[in-house]
Design a protein around this motif. Structure first.
Motif, short mmCIF file in Angstrom:
data_model
loop_
_atom_site.label_atom_id
_atom_site.label_comp_id
_atom_site.label_asym_id
_atom_site.label_seq_id
_atom_site.Cartn_x
_atom_site.Cartn_y
_atom_site.Cartn_z
N UNK A 183 26.79 61.14 46.89
CA UNK A 183 25.63 61.26 45.88
C UNK A 183 25.43 59.56 45.56
N UNK A 184 24.13 59.60 45.88
CA UNK A 184 23.50 57.96 45.58
C UNK A 184 23.59 57.48 44.31
N UNK A 185 23.32 58.09 43.12
CA UNK A 185 23.51 58.04 41.67
C UNK A 185 25.12 57.77 41.61
N UNK A 186 26.15 58.49 41.82
CA UNK A 186 27.31 58.35 41.51
C UNK A 186 27.86 57.08 42.25
N UNK A 187 27.45 56.65 43.47
CA UNK A 187 27.65 55.68 44.06
C UNK A 187 27.27 54.28 43.44
N UNK A 188 26.03 54.49 43.07
CA UNK A 188 25.11 53.16 42.57
C UNK A 188 26.05 52.91 41.40
N UNK A 189 26.54 53.75 40.45
CA UNK A 189 27.13 53.56 39.17
C UNK A 189 28.43 52.73 39.48
N UNK A 190 29.34 53.12 40.29
CA UNK A 190 30.66 52.79 40.86
C UNK A 190 30.44 51.35 41.42
N UNK A 191 29.36 51.17 42.29
CA UNK A 191 29.21 50.03 43.00
C UNK A 191 29.03 48.85 41.98
N UNK A 192 28.05 49.15 41.04
CA UNK A 192 27.92 48.14 40.01
C UNK A 192 29.00 47.88 39.03
N UNK A 193 30.07 48.70 38.95
CA UNK A 193 31.10 48.65 38.22
C UNK A 193 32.01 47.63 38.96
N UNK A 194 32.09 47.90 40.27
CA UNK A 194 33.02 46.94 41.17
C UNK A 194 32.53 45.31 41.15
N UNK A 195 31.22 45.39 41.17
CA UNK A 195 30.49 43.88 41.25
C UNK A 195 30.50 43.37 40.00
N UNK A 196 30.63 44.25 38.94
CA UNK A 196 30.61 43.75 37.44
C UNK A 196 32.12 43.21 37.26
N UNK A 197 33.00 43.72 37.74
CA UNK A 197 34.42 43.37 37.58
C UNK A 197 34.84 42.24 38.06
N UNK A 198 34.29 42.14 39.26
CA UNK A 198 34.40 40.74 40.27
C UNK A 198 33.85 39.76 39.51
N UNK A 199 32.54 39.73 39.02
CA UNK A 199 31.81 38.61 38.37
C UNK A 199 32.34 38.22 37.20
N UNK A 200 32.99 39.29 36.25
CA UNK A 200 33.65 39.18 35.06
C UNK A 200 34.90 38.21 35.09
N UNK A 201 35.37 37.92 36.26
CA UNK A 201 36.36 37.15 36.46
C UNK A 201 36.06 35.60 36.27
#
Length: 268
Positions: A183-201
């Motif tokens: 599911x592209x929509x599900x993956x898009x959301x999880x992908x953003x969550x991972x990158x957001x967490x990395x940059x939040x550091x």
């Protein structure tokens, strides 16, 4: 002095004891227009046509209050990424509201937010048109995103304690599961969550918000563009997240640097 048909004390004011026939309340013009609109498929008050539109699938589950607007916004964003909202097509708030089982108001508010983000544009008296984007715009957004995120990630790779990278593993594993679903929509959301967490550091909130906005824009569909990435591409992309965390956790800076650059070289 007598009081009767001439009114109280001859003043001409009707006597409340001699009430006549009352005129029933009349419908407001807005109510008449709304009822007329329901009959001909038009939201007369808003001037938005609800017929002759591309069918939009109903959501799998009923939306609940509170935060209906937020739920509608999330659903519309997922529909954009999933290709259910077609570039170039016009969608009215009343028609979408009917399909979501809510009033037009939260849909209109959510669409206004998407217009602010550049995903749709307002079409007076009709609704909202999904913006048609070309490959060049997508490439430009991806380039800007790489210019911002790559240097930050490389700096974090050398400054963040190796133990902290393990905290992000559940998010990386989440992207793998989402990719496996196809599911592209599900993956898009999880992908953003991972990158957001990395940059939040980095501790830079403005950077996080800006990068996420760019990330979201790169996930919107193209008009007549290439076929969207399939399950195999999503799985390969998600695997890079896990490989990156393993390299960072092991202190392998050169490997991490190579993975970061490769990841953004193929970013969409």
């Amino acid at each position: 002095m007598k009081q009767g048909a001439q009114g109280s004390a001859g003043t001409g004011i009707p006597d409340p004891r001699t009430r006549g026939t009352r005129v029933p309340p009349q419908p407001r013009a807005a109510d008449v227009d709304r009822d007329r609109g329901r009959a001909d498929g038009t939201d007369a008050v808003r001037g938005e046509h609800t017929h002759s539109e591309t069918p939009f699938p109903r959501p799998r589950q009923t939306l609940q209050r509170p935060s209906v607007r937020g739920q509608i916004l999330d659903a519309l964003r997922a529909a954009l990424v999933g290709g259910e909202l077609t570039p170039g097509e016009v969608y009215s708030a009343p028609a979408l509201g009917d399909r979501f089982g809510v009033s037009a108001t939260p849909v209109r508010e959510a669409m206004q937010q998407l217009a602010t983000e550049g995903a749709v544009e307002v079409v007076p008296n009709r609704g909202f048109r999904v913006v048609e984007r070309g490959a060049r715009e997508l490439a430009e957004l991806a380039e800007i995103r790489a210019l911002i995120e790559v240097p930050v990630m490389l700096r974090l790779a050398r400054t963040v304690p190796t133990a902290r990278w393990a905290d992000l593993r559940p998010l990386a594993e989440g992207t793998v599961r989402a990719a496996s679903s196809g599911c592209r929509a599900t993956y898009a959301e999880s992908d953003r969550a991972f990158h957001r967490a990395v940059l939040a550091l980095s501790g830079n909130e403005q950077l996080v918000h800006l990068a996420e906005d760019l990330h979201r824009r790169t996930q919107w569909p193209l008009a007549g563009g290439p076929v969207p990435r399939g399950r195999a591409d999503l799985v390969a992309d998600a695997a890079e997240h896990l490989a990156l965390l393993e390299a960072l956790g092991a202190g392998e800076w050169d490997v991490a640097q190579s993975l970061v650059r490769e990841h953004f070289a193929g970013v969409e």
